[in-house]
Design a protein around this motif. Structure first.
Motif, PDB file in Angstrom:
ATOM      1  N   VAL A 189       0.914  -1.199   0.081  1.00  0.00           N
ATOM      2  CA  VAL A 189       0.038   0.042  -0.206  1.00  0.00           C
ATOM      3  C   VAL A 189       0.738   1.309  -0.080  1.00  0.00           C
ATOM      4  O   VAL A 189       1.815   1.432   0.899  1.00  0.00           O
ATOM      5  N   GLU A 190       0.654   2.262  -0.824  1.00  0.00           N
ATOM      6  CA  GLU A 190       1.181   3.596  -0.845  1.00  0.00           C
ATOM      7  C   GLU A 190       0.442   4.515  -1.308  1.00  0.00           C
ATOM      8  O   GLU A 190      -0.515   4.525  -2.434  1.00  0.00           O
ATOM      9  N   GLY A 191       0.514   5.625  -0.432  1.00  0.00           N
ATOM     10  CA  GLY A 191      -0.476   6.804  -0.786  1.00  0.00           C
ATOM     11  C   GLY A 191      -0.543   7.808   0.010  1.00  0.00           C
ATOM     12  O   GLY A 191       0.212   7.850   1.058  1.00  0.00           O
ATOM     13  N   GLU A 192      -1.379   8.770  -0.236  1.00  0.00           N
ATOM     14  CA  GLU A 192      -1.660   9.775   0.766  1.00  0.00           C
ATOM     15  C   GLU A 192      -3.269  10.308   0.961  1.00  0.00           C
ATOM     16  O   GLU A 192      -3.965   9.663   0.259  1.00  0.00           O
ATOM     17  N   ALA A 193      -3.466  11.080   2.049  1.00  0.00           N
ATOM     18  CA  ALA A 193      -4.940  11.250   2.398  1.00  0.00           C
ATOM     19  C   ALA A 193      -4.984  12.496   3.187  1.00  0.00           C
ATOM     20  O   ALA A 193      -3.979  13.235   3.498  1.00  0.00           O
ATOM     21  N   ASP A 194      -6.131  13.008   3.523  1.00  0.00           N
ATOM     22  CA  ASP A 194      -6.299  14.406   4.030  1.00  0.00           C
ATOM     23  C   ASP A 194      -6.630  14.150   5.441  1.00  0.00           C
ATOM     24  O   ASP A 194      -7.849  14.114   5.977  1.00  0.00           O
ATOM     25  N   GLU A 195      -5.905  13.678   6.355  1.00  0.00           N
ATOM     26  CA  GLU A 195      -5.949  13.561   7.645  1.00  0.00           C
ATOM     27  C   GLU A 195      -7.232  12.729   7.929  1.00  0.00           C
ATOM     28  O   GLU A 195      -8.074  13.064   8.696  1.00  0.00           O
ATOM     29  N   ILE A 196      -6.842  11.440   7.608  1.00  0.00           N
ATOM     30  CA  ILE A 196      -8.332  10.423   7.600  1.00  0.00           C
ATOM     31  C   ILE A 196      -7.694   9.524   8.941  1.00  0.00           C
ATOM     32  O   ILE A 196      -6.801   9.611   9.414  1.00  0.00           O
ATOM     33  N   ARG A 411       5.212  13.488   0.107  1.00  0.00           N
ATOM     34  CA  ARG A 411       3.717  13.315  -0.151  1.00  0.00           C
ATOM     35  C   ARG A 411       3.204  13.695   1.479  1.00  0.00           C
ATOM     36  O   ARG A 411       2.017  14.454   1.543  1.00  0.00           O
ATOM     37  N   SER A 412       3.984  13.488   2.601  1.00  0.00           N
ATOM     38  CA  SER A 412       3.431  13.760   3.953  1.00  0.00           C
ATOM     39  C   SER A 412       3.184  15.355   4.161  1.00  0.00           C
ATOM     40  O   SER A 412       2.419  15.706   4.563  1.00  0.00           O
ATOM     41  N   LEU A 413       4.644  15.979   3.805  1.00  0.00           N
ATOM     42  CA  LEU A 413       4.477  17.303   3.995  1.00  0.00           C
ATOM     43  C   LEU A 413       3.849  18.169   2.946  1.00  0.00           C
ATOM     44  O   LEU A 413       3.329  19.222   3.751  1.00  0.00           O
ATOM     45  N   GLY A 501       1.331  11.493   9.934  1.00  0.00           N
ATOM     46  CA  GLY A 501       0.059  12.043  10.160  1.00  0.00           C
ATOM     47  C   GLY A 501       0.145  13.161  11.303  1.00  0.00           C
ATOM     48  O   GLY A 501       1.246  13.505  11.548  1.00  0.00           O
ATOM     49  N   THR A 502      -1.068  14.043  11.185  1.00  0.00           N
ATOM     50  CA  THR A 502      -1.055  15.010  12.247  1.00  0.00           C
ATOM     51  C   THR A 502      -1.832  14.703  13.624  1.00  0.00           C
ATOM     52  O   THR A 502      -2.292  13.463  13.456  1.00  0.00           O
ATOM     53  N   GLU A 503      -2.201  15.375  14.468  1.00  0.00           N
ATOM     54  CA  GLU A 503      -2.933  14.949  15.521  1.00  0.00           C
ATOM     55  C   GLU A 503      -4.298  14.612  14.816  1.00  0.00           C
ATOM     56  O   GLU A 503      -5.090  13.588  15.400  1.00  0.00           O
ATOM     57  N   ILE A 506      -4.221  10.535   9.582  1.00  0.00           N
ATOM     58  CA  ILE A 506      -3.259  10.124   8.512  1.00  0.00           C
ATOM     59  C   ILE A 506      -3.280  10.857   7.252  1.00  0.00           C
ATOM     60  O   ILE A 506      -4.148  11.194   6.580  1.00  0.00           O
ATOM     61  N   VAL A 507      -1.897  11.389   6.855  1.00  0.00           N
ATOM     62  CA  VAL A 507      -1.845  12.105   5.614  1.00  0.00           C
ATOM     63  C   VAL A 507      -1.054  11.321   4.536  1.00  0.00           C
ATOM     64  O   VAL A 507      -1.126  11.658   3.285  1.00  0.00           O
ATOM     65  N   ALA A 508      -0.071  10.280   4.941  1.00  0.00           N
ATOM     66  CA  ALA A 508       0.617   9.299   4.142  1.00  0.00           C
ATOM     67  C   ALA A 508       1.028   7.885   4.750  1.00  0.00           C
ATOM     68  O   ALA A 508       0.936   7.862   5.917  1.00  0.00           O
TER      69      ALA A 508
END
Length: 714
Positions: A189-196, A411-413, A501-503, A506-508
Motif C-alpha cells: 500500500v502506498e499513498g496519501e490522504a487528507d488527515e483520515i 507526500r506527507s509534508l 499524520g497530524t493529530e 493520517i496523511v500518507a
C-alpha cells in the motif's frame, strides 16, 4: 499469430483488456494492457538456471514512458528518452515491491520485468495499470510465481470510493492510495490522504482488494487460455541438512544470548560475526565454496529464528524495548545559521539533518515527462550516504531507494503546506541522513516539519511519522506488532508499515508485506498502535518548537505577490520585455508575471525590503487605473501650441490644455514648460475613448476678481 484477449469490468462500465500473442513474442511472457487509450506493454524474461553462490532473486523492474505515446518529442539536446525520471522510478518501485515477495524463496534466476507506456490517455493514469500488466506477463509465461497479483488505485472522491479514477477527478480526492494484492492478501500500500482515520484507511484498502480479486481471476483465466498453468522446473539451491543441524546446534543459543544482550547495532554485529567465525573453525581449514556458502545461509536462518523468537516468546527486542516503546528522541531547530530553516531530528540511532530553502518562481522544477509535465514548487530530496551506517560506499547520486524514501516524506509534508496565496515561495527541503538504524524516511518527515516551522512557513499542522513492524508465527498464530522498528527488525520481520499524520489523522502511508494471510484485525491493530507512537513523537517535537515562527529569518528572501488586471500584463512587461527588465535592473528585485484567468499574478522576489517596495511602487503605478478627481505628479512628455501632454502614470498621458495651466490667460506655450518638467495636475475627466483631461489651475487658489470703479464705494 495466436492473439488471445481477456477483458473485465471495473464495476462502473469501464473495462480493462489484456492481450497476449501479438507483440514481443520472444520474451518469456508479454501482454498489452489497455484502458481507454492508455496502453502498457509488459514483458518478462528469466534465465534458465541460476549463478552459483546466489541466495536471492536478482529481479529488476523498469517502467518507462515513450514520449510518442503522448504525441510529444523529448526535451534536452539529444531529443530521446534518457534515464528513468523520478516518476518512472517510483512506479518501477511500486511494481517491484508487489512482485518480489511472490516469487518462490528458492528461485534465483536473473529476472527482468519491463513495462512500457506505448499509448497515453490524458485522463487515465498508467501507474494503476503497471502492476496488473507486469503480473499478467508473468502469468502467461512458464516462470514460477506464487501470484497473480494486481495493483489498483483507490480514491475517495466527493465522499465515494472509486477504483482507478480519472485524472480530472483526482484533484478532488481526499484519499489516494495504490494498493497491490493477491486473491487472498494485501502485499503493498502506498499513498496519501487528507488527515483520515485508521478506520477510513482500512475501509479504502478493503474496497481496493475487492477490485484486485476480479483482476487476479482474469489473469488466471488468461493463463488457462494460453496454456501456461504448468511452470518450469528449477533447482537453484544446494542443501546440506546435516550442516544445517550443526549450525543450529552450535550457534542458536549464542545468537539468542547476543540478541537479548541489548547491545548497540555495531557491537551486536561484531558479536554475531564472532560466533560465525568460531563455528567456521570447527569445519577445518579446507572448506569448499558450497559449504562456506551454506554455512553463511544457515547462520542467517539462525539469526532470523532467534531474534523473532525473542520477540514472540519474551516480548523483548534487540535493544531491550518492549513492542510499543519508541526510542529516545531529541531535536533542535536553527542549527545552521545560514539556512532559511534547519532542524536536527534524532530517534535512537537514526538522525536527519534537514534544511529548508526558500526560492522564487524562477526556482520551480520543470517536469518534462511523457505523461506528466509542468512545474513543481515543492521539492524534497533525501540523501543516504554510506557513513550513516558505518559503510564505505561511493557517492553516485540518488538511487531508487533515495527517490522512494524522499517521495514518501514529500507526500506527507505536501499535505500541510499553506496555499499559494499564503506561500508564494518555491520550497526545497533536503534531508541528509547522518545515522541510520531504522526508518530514516520517518525521521525525514519529523525533521522536515521542524525545519519548515523554523523557516516561518505557516504549515497547517505538524506531521510526524513512525515505522511499524510485524513478526508472526503461522504455526502457533502468535504475532507481535512493533513500534519504531530497527534496521534488523525491518530485515527479519514480516511487515514494514510507515504511517505519517497530524493529530487529526493520517496523511500518507507505505506498507510492504512479506507474508501471506495478514488479517484485517491485525492491520487495524497496527494502525492504532502507530497512532499512539505518532502522537508521542509529535509531543516530543513540540518540546522543541510548537508552531511556525512569526516571521521568516532576517536573511531569508522576501516575496510579495500582486494581482493586476489582465489588460496591464503587457504594460508591466513592455515591448520585448523592456519595462520589466528595466525595473529588475533598477530595483534589484526579481519579477515574474503569470496570466491566470482574467488576472495577472505578479511575484516580486528580493533579499531586502527596499528593493521589494521600489518594485511594488513601480508595478502599482503601471497597473493602477487613473481616478477622476485624483491628483498626480506627472512629467511633461511633449508640448503643443494648444497645451502639453503630461504622463501621470507609466504609459498614460493626458492633455493639459493651455486654458487649464493657470488662472491667468496664456496666449502661447512659449516658455511655459519644457519637456521633462515635473508638474502636479488633477484628473478632471476621461472620455469614452480613454482620453484624459488634466488641470493644473484646479489645484491653484482662484485669484479674486479685480476691482472696478462701479464696485468702489461712494
Amino acid at each position: 499469430m495466436n492473439v488471445i484477449k481477456k477483458s473485465f469490468d471495473l464495476g462502473d462500465g469501464r473495462t480493462i483488456e489484456i492481450e497476449t500473442g501479438k507483440l514481443a513474442k520472444q520474451a518469456d511472457g508479454s501482454v498489452v494492457v489497455r484502458m481507454g487509450d492508455t496502453m502498457l506493454l509488459a514483458t518478462v524474461v528469466s534465465t534458465v538456471g541460476a549463478k552459483a553462490g546466489v541466495d536471492f532473486l536478482p529481479l529488476s523492474v523498469d517502467y518507462q514512458e515513450k514520449y510518442a505515446a503522448a504525441g510529444r518529442i523529448p526535451g534536452g539536446f539529444l531529443r530521446r528518452e534518457a534515464r528513468l525520471s523520478d516518476y518512472e522510478v517510483l512506479i518501477s518501485r511500486l511494481v517491484d515491491r508487489a512482485l518480489r515477495p511472490m516469487f518462490p524463496e528458492d528461485y534465483h534466476s536473473d529476472t527482468q520485468v519491463m513495462i512500457t507506456l506505448i499509448s497515453s490517455d490524458k485522463n487515465i493514469m498508467p501507474d494503476c495499470l503497471a502492476g496488473l500488466a507486469a503480473s499478467a506477463a508473468i502469468a502467461v509465461s512458464d516462470i514460477p510465481f506464487n501470484g497473480p497479483i494486481s495493483e489498483v488505485r483507490v480514491a475517495r472522491i466527493d465522499g465515494k470510493l472509486v477504483i482507478n479514477p480519472y485524472v480530472s477527478d483526482l484533484e478532488r480526492a481526499t484519499i489516494d492510495f495504490l494498493v497491490a494484492g493477491t486473491e487472498k492478501d494485501i502485499v503493498m500500500v502506498e499513498g496519501e490522504a487528507d488527515e483520515i482515520s485508521e478506520i477510513e484507511m482500512v475501509e479504502a484498502i478493503e474496497f481496493a482488494h475487492k477490485a484486485i480479486i476480479v483482476q487476479v481471476q482474469a489473469q488466471k483465466e488468461l493463463a488457462e487460455l494460453v496454456g501456461k498453468t504448468v511452470k518450469r522446473e528449477y533447482s537453484h539451491e544446494d542443501s546440506n541438512p546435516e550442516l544445517k543441524d550443526q549450525v543450529y546446534a552450535a550457534t542458536y543459543d549464542k545468537v539468542y544470548a547476543v540478541a537479548k544482550s541489548q547491545t548497540s547495532k555495531h557491537e551486536r554485529g561484531e558479536k554475531f560475526a564472532a560466533i560465525l567465525d568460531e563455528f567456521k573453525v570447527t569445519l577445518g581449514e579446507e572448506v569448499d565454496e558450497v559449504t562456506s556458502f551454506l554455512t553463511k545461509k544457515y547462520f542467517h536462518d539462525v539469526q532470523y529464528d532467534a531474534i523473532r523468537n525473542l520477540v514472540l516468546d519474551e516480548g523483548m527486542r534487540l535493544d531491550g524495548r518492549d513492542v510499543r516503546t519508541v526510542r529516545p528522541i531529541w531535536s533542535e531547530v536553527g542549527y545552521l545559521p545560514s539556512a532559511h530553516g534547519s532542524a536536527v531530528f534524532t530517534r535512537g540511532e537514526t538522525q536527519s539533518l534537514t534544511t529548508v530553502t526558500l526560492g522564487s518562481k524562477d526556482d520551480e522544477q520543470m517536469i518534462d515527462g511523457a505523461f506528466i509535465n509542468g512545474y513543481n514548487k515543492f521539492l524534497l530530496h533525501y540523501n543516504f550516504p554510506g557513513f550513516s551506517t558505518g559503510e564505505v560506499r561511493p557517492n553516485r547520486g540518488a538511487g531508487r531507494r533515495e527517490i522512494g524514501h524522499g517521495n514518501l516524506a514529500m507526500r506527507s509534508l505536501k499535505k500541510v503546506l499553506p496555499g499559494l496565496e499564503e506561500n508564494p515561495y518555491t520550497i526545497r527541503i533536503v534531508s541528509d541522513i547522518l545515522e541510520s538504524n531504522g526508518s530514516s524516511s520517518m525521521a525525514t518527515v519529523c525533521a522536515g516539519t521542524l525545519a519548515l516551522m523554523d523557516a516561518g512557513i505557516k504549515i497547517k499542522a505538524p506531521v510526524s511519522g513512525i515505522a511499524m513492524g510485524l513478526i508472526t508465527d503461522e504455526k502457533t498464530g502468535k504475532y507481535a506488532i512493533l513500534s519504531d522498528i530497527l534496521g534488523d527488525e525491518d530485515h527479519l520481520g514480516d511487515m514494514d508499515f510507515k504511517v505519517t499524520g497530524t493529530e487529526k489523522g493520517i496523511v500518507a502511508c507505505q506498507m510492504d508485506l512479506k507474508i501471506n494471510g495478514l488479517k484485517w484485525e491485525v492491520l487495524t491493530a497496527a494502525l492504532k498502535q502507530a497512532n499512539e507512537a505518532r502522537l508521542h513523537i509529535l509531543n516530543e517535537m513540540k518540546k522543541t518548537i510548537e508552531q511556525p515562527r512569526e516571521d521568516y529569518k532576517d536573511h531569508a528572501p522576501r516575496i510579495v505577490s500582486l494581482t493586476i488586471d489582465k489588460e496591464f500584463i503587457g504594460a508591466v512587461i513592455g515591448p520585448g520585455g523592456k519595462i520589466i527588465q528595466e525595473m529588475q535592473r533598477e530595483t534589484g528585485a526579481t519579477i515574474s508575471i503569470e496570466e491566470v484567468g482574467n488576472k495577472g499574478i505578479v511575484e516580486i522576489f528580493a533579499d531586502n525590503k527596499a528593493a521589494i517596495d521600489a518594485a511594488v511602487g513601480r508595478i502599482n503605478a503601471i497597473a493602477a487605473k487613473p481616478e477622476i478627481g485624483a491628483t498626480y505628479e506627472g512629467k511633461v512628455k511633449s508640448i503643443m501650441p494648444f497645451g502639453a501632454f503630461v504622463e501621470i502614470m507609466p504609459g498614460k498621458d493626458g492633455l493639459l490644455h493651455i486654458s487649464e495651466i493657470d488662472w491667468t490667460r496664456l496666449e502661447t506655450m512659449d516658455g511655459v514648460f519644457k519637456e521633462g518638467d515635473k508638474v502636479t495636475v488633477k484628473l478632471l475627466d476621461v472620455d469614452k475613448q480613454g482620453k484624459m483631461k488634466l488641470s493644473r489651475k484646479a489645484l491653484m487658489p482662484r485669484p479674486p476678481k479685480p476691482e472696478t470703479t462701479e464696485n468702489k464705494p461712494a
